[in-house]
Every structure is written in structure tokens, then in C-alpha cells.
Enzyme design. Structure first.
Site, short mmCIF file in Angstrom:
data_model
loop_
_atom_site.label_atom_id
_atom_site.label_comp_id
_atom_site.label_asym_id
_atom_site.label_seq_id
_atom_site.Cartn_x
_atom_site.Cartn_y
_atom_site.Cartn_z
N VAL A 61 -12.63 8.42 5.10
CA VAL A 61 -12.00 9.60 4.51
C VAL A 61 -11.68 9.35 3.24
CG1 VAL A 61 -11.21 10.83 6.63
CG2 VAL A 61 -9.89 8.91 5.63
N ASN A 87 -4.50 13.01 9.79
CA ASN A 87 -3.67 11.98 10.06
C ASN A 87 -3.78 10.41 9.45
OD1 ASN A 87 -2.01 10.30 12.08
ND2 ASN A 87 -3.88 9.80 12.40
N TYR A 154 3.59 4.27 -2.08
CA TYR A 154 3.47 5.04 -0.95
C TYR A 154 4.06 6.22 -0.79
CZ TYR A 154 4.04 6.14 3.96
OH TYR A 154 4.05 6.73 5.35
N SER A 157 2.67 8.75 -3.09
CA SER A 157 1.41 9.41 -2.62
C SER A 157 1.70 10.43 -1.51
CB SER A 157 0.38 8.66 -1.82
OG SER A 157 0.91 7.87 -0.70
N LYS A 158 2.94 10.11 -0.63
CA LYS A 158 3.38 11.30 0.30
C LYS A 158 4.13 12.41 -0.31
CE LYS A 158 1.87 9.15 4.05
NZ LYS A 158 0.74 9.99 5.07
N ILE A 187 8.08 5.80 14.53
CA ILE A 187 7.47 6.30 15.63
C ILE A 187 6.80 4.84 16.46
CG2 ILE A 187 5.88 7.41 17.16
CD1 ILE A 187 7.76 9.17 15.56
#
Length: 251
Positions: A61, A87, A154, A157-158, A187
């Protein structure tokens, strides 16, 4: 064949697979994406044994041309796409910004931001053909707190994914396409398998920073996404749902 189609990137394991399974149970034909074709084949067998209509498309992706070609193929095959779940993503490794290699920066941004942008852009014409279309992006607490040691890019980017979610929601509202994000806390997935095996005391301690006193399960993220893409959530757009047992507030 179901007349509802959901595309889930990074769906050969962890949260992505549980989302695919839940949406399949909700009556969608689920189209899984991943880069590990063997795992993709295994997951298809699992879903089909559960009576779920499913397909697997193996592509990266972060590759703009692969995304466009495959999303077009999916959209043309089914005539529409009803749900897109972006996701795919990840930490990509850790590095302080001082001395960070540009290639590392580009890799992390591509994994988290470019992927969501490429997939959403390609899917929009097919989402417009649905009467209940949704895009779900994945952000993170790191978007607000800038991440732990070495995870600053990170987090960056989020944070960009958070804003992309709102930008898409604004742009696509006239087409009645809703765009929301989820922000999972810690999680219990194979993502943490190594630390769980080698440092169980560290893994166990993570629950102490969570108000509800435990880690989340992938199924709990999947059920939240099931709600957000349903008609029960028809007046919800441009939102980010924290799924972290209160972890974002700290204790």
C-alpha cells in the site's frame, strides 16, 4: 455474494484480520490486503470456513501504482466499495530525529500516511456509488503525545493521518461519505509477541498505565469499527475514537 464490499489493508493478522472477520460477520464481502501472500491464503481459508465471502489482494500500500491498479480492479469487479479500512501501518523502527536517515523518515511516513492517502484517493469514485460509505483510518496516542523514545516520526505520521481524516470528512461530506479514525491503545496482538515472550514482566506492567487495568483485544477494535461503518453511526464523521481503556489520559 454480498452487495456490501469492505476493503481492509494490512489484514493478514492482528487487528486488521479481526476487522475483516467482524465485517464479514456483518454481511460484507471482505477484500483483504497484505504483503505476505501465504498468510493471506491461510486467512481466506479461515474466513470461508466461517461462511464469510472473502478475497485477498497482495500488494504494497506504499506503492502508488499498485494501489491504484488494485483498488480500480476491486471497484470495477464489485461495482462499488462501501467501506475502506486503512489499517496498514507501523512503527517502522526507532530513531532519534537528530541523525535520522532521510530514508527512514520517508519509510515511516510512507507506511502510515502515504498508504492511507493512496488507498482513499483511489477508492473515492467507488465509495461514491455506495449508499452508506465510510473510510476508517488508524491514528495513535502518539499523534498527541509525540510517541515514546525514537518514535517521534511515527507520532508525526499519525498526527498527519488525524488531519487527513478530518480533511477527507470535509471534502466528502457532500457525497455522503463519512470519514472517521480509531486510535487504539495497547492491544494484545502478535505485534507485541516478542516482548511478551522475552520480557513478560514489562508486558504485564503496561496494564498499569491503563485505567481499566488490562490490554485491549483486537476484537474490541473491530467491534468499534463495525459500529462506525454502520447506519447506527450515520451522523458521525470527522471523529477519532479512542479505544484504549482510558490509556490516553494516563493514571
Amino acid at each position: 455474494m454480498s452487495n456490501k464490499v469492505a476493503f481492509i489493508s494490512g489484514a493478514t493478522g492482528g487487528i486488521g484480520f479481526q476487522v475483516a472477520k467482524r465485517l464479514g460477520q456483518d454481511g460484507y464481502t471482505v477484500v483483504l490486503n497484505g504483503i505476505e501472500d501465504d498468510k493471506g491464503a491461510e486467512r481466506l481459508v479461515e474466513l470461508k470456513e466461517a461462511g464469510i465471502e472473502a478475497e485477498y489482494y497482495g500488494f504494497d500500500v506504499t506503492d502508488e501504482h499498485a494501489v491504484t491498479a488494485n483498488i480500480n480492479a476491486i471497484g470495477e469487479k464489485y461495482g462499488q466499495i462501501d467501506v475502506v479500512v486503512n489499517n496498514a501501518g507501523g512503527l517502522g523502527g526507532r530513531s532519534p530525529i537528530e541523525g535520522m536517515e532521510t530514508d527512514f523518515f520517508r519509510k515511516v511516513m510512507a507506511l502510515n500516511l502515504d498508504s492511507a492517502f493512496f488507498v482513499s484517493r483511489a477508492a473515492i469514485p467507488f465509495l461514491k456509488k455506495s449508499d452508506n460509505a465510510s473510510i476508517i483510518n488508524f491514528t495513535s496516542n502518539a499523534a498527541w503525545n509525540a510517541g515514546g523514545p525514537g518514535a517521534g516520526i511515527y507520532g508525526t505520521s499519525k498526527a498527519a493521518v488525524h488531519t487527513l481524516t478530518r480533511a477527507l470528512a470535509k471534502e466528502l461530506a457532500p457525497a455522503n461519505i463519512r470519514v472517521n479514525a480509531v486510535s487504539p491503545g495497547t492491544i494484545d496482538t502478535p505485534f507485541h509477541a516478542q516482548i511478551k515472550a522475552t520480557k513478560p514482566e514489562v508486558f504485564a506492567s503496561w496494564a498499569n498505565s491503563i485505567m481499566l487495568g488490562r490490554l485491549g483485544q483486537p476484537e474490541e477494535v473491530a467491534s468499534a469499527i463495525s459500529f462506525l461503518v454502520s447506519k447506527d453511526a450515520s451522523f458521525i464523521t470527522a471523529e477519532t475514537l479512542q479505544i484504549g481503556g482510558g490509556q490516553a489520559l494516563g493514571i
